[in-house]
Structure formats: structure tokens, C-alpha cells
Design an enzyme around this catalytic site. Structure first.
Site, mmCIF file in Angstrom:
data_model
loop_
_atom_site.group_PDB
_atom_site.id
_atom_site.type_symbol
_atom_site.label_atom_id
_atom_site.label_comp_id
_atom_site.label_asym_id
_atom_site.label_seq_id
_atom_site.Cartn_x
_atom_site.Cartn_y
_atom_site.Cartn_z
ATOM 1 N N ASP A 24 47.053 31.046 43.423
ATOM 2 C CA ASP A 24 46.570 32.260 42.628
ATOM 3 C C ASP A 24 44.939 32.038 42.476
ATOM 4 O OD1 ASP A 24 47.009 30.200 40.799
ATOM 5 O OD2 ASP A 24 47.141 31.572 39.266
ATOM 6 N N SER A 26 41.376 32.760 41.720
ATOM 7 C CA SER A 26 40.602 34.045 41.542
ATOM 8 C C SER A 26 39.603 34.114 42.658
ATOM 9 C CB SER A 26 39.898 34.175 40.341
ATOM 10 O OG SER A 26 38.986 33.075 40.103
ATOM 11 N N THR A 29 37.145 31.443 42.059
ATOM 12 C CA THR A 29 37.475 29.995 42.198
ATOM 13 C C THR A 29 37.840 29.540 43.758
ATOM 14 O OG1 THR A 29 38.408 29.989 40.163
ATOM 15 C CG2 THR A 29 39.451 28.182 41.562
ATOM 16 N N ARG A 33 36.209 26.646 46.404
ATOM 17 C CA ARG A 33 37.278 25.728 47.233
ATOM 18 C C ARG A 33 36.749 25.828 48.801
ATOM 19 N NH1 ARG A 33 38.303 24.099 42.787
ATOM 20 N NH2 ARG A 33 39.951 24.822 41.681
ATOM 21 N N LYS A 98 49.868 36.041 39.155
ATOM 22 C CA LYS A 98 48.729 35.740 38.040
ATOM 23 C C LYS A 98 48.355 37.067 37.287
ATOM 24 C CE LYS A 98 44.567 33.880 38.445
ATOM 25 N NZ LYS A 98 44.201 32.634 38.260
ATOM 26 N N LYS A 137 52.140 34.416 35.782
ATOM 27 C CA LYS A 137 51.378 33.349 35.089
ATOM 28 C C LYS A 137 50.490 33.941 34.141
ATOM 29 C CE LYS A 137 47.758 30.475 36.326
ATOM 30 N NZ LYS A 137 47.361 29.688 37.340
ATOM 31 N N GLU A 178 51.473 29.013 30.206
ATOM 32 C CA GLU A 178 50.463 28.159 30.753
ATOM 33 C C GLU A 178 49.420 27.963 29.858
ATOM 34 O OE1 GLU A 178 48.482 27.972 34.505
ATOM 35 O OE2 GLU A 178 47.816 26.275 34.231
ATOM 36 N N LYS A 220 54.477 25.915 31.802
ATOM 37 C CA LYS A 220 53.645 25.091 32.501
ATOM 38 C C LYS A 220 52.425 24.446 31.700
ATOM 39 C CE LYS A 220 50.475 25.773 36.536
ATOM 40 N NZ LYS A 220 50.114 26.300 37.914
ATOM 41 N N SER A 262 48.154 20.541 38.083
ATOM 42 C CA SER A 262 47.634 19.162 38.213
ATOM 43 C C SER A 262 46.385 19.072 37.675
ATOM 44 C CB SER A 262 47.474 19.104 39.656
ATOM 45 O OG SER A 262 46.629 19.828 40.388
ATOM 46 N N GLY A 264 42.895 18.678 38.089
ATOM 47 C CA GLY A 264 42.075 17.898 38.535
ATOM 48 C C GLY A 264 42.311 16.334 38.858
#
Ligand code: 13P
Length: 341
Positions: A24, A26, A29, A33, A98, A137, A178, A220, A262, A264
Site C-alpha cells: 500500500d 503511497s 513512497t 522504492r 489503506k 489499515k 497500526e 499491527k 517490518s 526497516g
């Protein structure tokens, strides 16, 4: 609200041997990646990449219980016109969405953030349900630093999480709650433990005040873990033991499952920590993964934007999904990583 059905979905999300794929990111983000693998972040590339994941037959049917989507993705179709949501459903996994709209600076609290997106959320949830989303989420972000977090930041973020969760359940959607305590700083594991304890306690207090049914949600959280820049890193066993102790003291047994972020950690650390916790066993809730980076870093690299690399990307994804699936029942071993390599 039909709590029996919400509970069924929540339990399915934490099916032993399976966990959640957080896909999810955005637009901002996913661009980061893609920059790292030198792929342009166009709408088609984002679709092709995610289609590759959702068509990973082995990973999706055996190890993935649900997929968290970003708004763009839930409305997208695969190259052949099939809605991506359908691909997920056909693989046997549950589509999720999300729904937070990111963070804003929190007034009067320098350096701290509050997650926004409650306005019109009820209407948006209705549309997402019609499209097939059965869980959602919302991520709150708590940073550790000199003099932070403030009680203000913890309190407003917990309040928003509970408002979101109540709205979700009213729309017959299971909320993933979360509250993420970041691991960006140089703090040690005990400071993370203390802050996370305050955050979880406040979050569950707000959930109770706002009458959220704990049986119909999934938590979460972050693990109790040292900051990335801390000179004092904790062992896998210490992370596992402290995280379990922390969760046992804060999370009611009525919550069906806990699916970690996770945050990081390296791929293998994230797997090893989850595995060590499940090896301890005797827990009142199911413990699994809801990883973004720790599931996707390897497939992203293997794919690198090239159609020819799709099978390699799918193999990399299936491998990480299988490793984490094993960790969700405490059956992972470091040797399995090397075997595959
Ligand atoms: P990471 O596993 O990369 O932390 O992402 C999970 C997630 O959904 C964060 O909100």
C-alpha cells in the site's frame, strides 16, 4: 455491524502459516522504492509491478492471507483488463485498503506528526467495501527522540486510530490498527519498549472508549527493538522475549491476531524475530507478519522493471513469503535461506 463475520475475516487474516502483504505504498513512497531500482514511477509501471506480485501463484495461494492496497491500485486493472482486486480474490487472499491520508505536523508539538483522513471516511469505506475490500489499515507514526514523543502526540494519534476503527467496523470492514513507533533513532531497546508500552496502552484505552469490538480487529505494532543508529543492538532472542512480554502486558486476549510491520529491519531479521517469538509459543493471539519492505525488497531488485525478469521477481517474492509463512508458526531456520540461495 456483524461481529461474527468481522471476527471470521480477522482470523482469516492471521491464518497460521500465512501473513499480510503490505503493498500500500503511497505514490511518494513507491517512487522512492522505484528510484532505488532505477524504474520510472508511472501508473503503468506501478500496475505491472503489483500485478507481478499478485500473480505469484505460489506465494499468494500458500503464504499470503491478505493484501493491503493503495487507493490507486484498488481501482486498477491488470494488463488483460481483470481488476487487480479480482486477481487477489482468485488467489484466495483477502483484499484490504489503506485509508489514512498520511501525516501532518502536529500543532504545538515540534517534530511530531498526526495521521489524518477521518473526514468523509465513512463514505470512502462504503465504496471500498463495494469494490471488495474486507479490511483496512490506518498507520499512526510515533517518533522517539530528545523530549519526544509527547503525551499529546500519543493521545491524538490513539484517538484517531480508534475513530477510524469504529468507522471501519460500522462499514463491516476489519480495521488493522497500526500505531508504529519508529526505529529511526539511536535509542536502545528498553526505550523503545517503554514508549511502545505507553502507545499501546493509550491506543487500547481509546479503542475501549469508542466501543471498538476487539474481536473484529487486527493489531499491527512494531517490535521492541533498538533504533537503527543505536550502538547497542539487541539479539534476536532479546527482541523476541521483550516484544512478547510487552504485548502480553498491553494487548487483550480478545484481539484475534497481531501482524507486525517490518519497519526497516532487514529481510532476514524480520523473519528471524517473528520466528523466535512463535517458537516461544503459548500466546493468547496469533502472531504473524504484515510486511512491506521485508517482503518486497528482494522481488523489486530481481524485477528491476524488466518484463523478462518477472519470473525471477516472483521467485524472490515467493521465497520471502514462504520464509515468513514458516516464521508465523515458528518453523523457520536460517539454513532454509541459504538452501534457496
Ligand atoms: P514495512 O514492513 O515496510 O514497515 O511496511 C509495513 C507497513 O504497512 C507500514 O505501514
Amino acid at each position: 455491524m456483524n461481529l461474527t463475520d468481522l471476527n471470521k475475516v480477522a482470523l482469516a487474516m492471521v491464518t497460521p502459516g500465512k501473513g499480510i502483504l503490505a503493498a500500500d505504498e503511497s505514490s511518494g513512497t513507491i517512487k522512492k522504492r522505484f528510484d532505488a531500482i532505477r524504474v520510472e514511477s508511472t501508473e503503468d509501471n506501478r500496475r505491472d509491478y503489483r500485478e507481478m506480485l499478485f500473480r505469484s501463484q505460489e506465494a499468494m495461494s500458500k503464504y499470503i492471507s491478505g493484501v493491503i492496497l493503495y487507493d490507486e491500485t484498488i481501482w486498477q486493472n491488470a494488463k488483460d483488463g481483470t481488476p487487480l482486486v479480482k486477481l487477489i480474490e482468485e488467489s484466495g487472499a483477502i483484499p484490504g485498503i489503506k485509508v489514512d491520508e498520511g501525516t501532518q505536523a502536529l500543532p504545538n508539538c515540534p517534530g511530531e506528526l498526526v495521521t489524518v483522513g477521518l473526514d468523509k471516511l465513512a463514505e470512502r469505506l462504503k465504496k471500498y467495501y463495494e469494490r471488495g475490500a474486507r479490511f483496512a489499515k490506518w498507520r499512526a507514526v510515533i517518533d522517539i527522540g530528545a523530549g519526544i514523543p509527547s503525551m499529546t502526540a500519543i493521545s491524538v494519534n490513539a484517538h484517531a486510530l480508534a475513530r477510524y476503527a469504529a468507522l471501519c467496523q460500522n462499514a463491516q470492514i476489519v480495521p488493522i490498527v497500526e500505531p508504529e513507533v519508529l526505529m529511526d533513532g539511536d535509542h536502545d531497546i528498553d526505550r523503545c519498549y517503554d514508549v511502545t508500552q505507553r502507545v499501546l496502552n493509550k491506543t487500547f484505552q481509546e479503542l475501549r472508549v469508542q466501543r471498538v469490538a476487539l474481536e473484529g480487529m487486527v493489531l499491527k505494532p512494531n517490535m521492541a527493538i533498538a533504533g537503527k543508529k543505536s550502538p547497542k543492538q539487541a539479539s534476536v532472542q532479546e527482541v523476541a522475549e521483550k516484544t512478547i512480554r510487552l504485548l502480553k502486558s498491553c494487548v487483550p486476549a480478545a484481539v484475534p491476531g497481531i501482524a507486525f510491520l517490518s519497519g526497516g529491519q532487514s529481510d532476514e531479521e524480520a523473519t528471524a524475530h517473528l520466528d523466535a517469538m512463535n517458537k516461544i509459543g503459548g500466546l493468547p493471539w496469533r502472531l504473524t507478519f504484515s510486511y512491506g519492505r521485508a517482503l518486497q525488497a528482494a522481488p523489486q531488485k530481481a524485477w528491476s522493471g524488466k518484463t523478462d525478469n518477472v519470473p525471477a521477481g516472483q521467485r524472490a517474492f515467493s521465497h520471502r513469503a514462504r520464509m515468513n509463512g514458516l516464521a508465523s508458526t515458528g518453523k523457520w531456520a536460517a539454513g532454509l535461506e541459504k538452501q534457496a540461495a
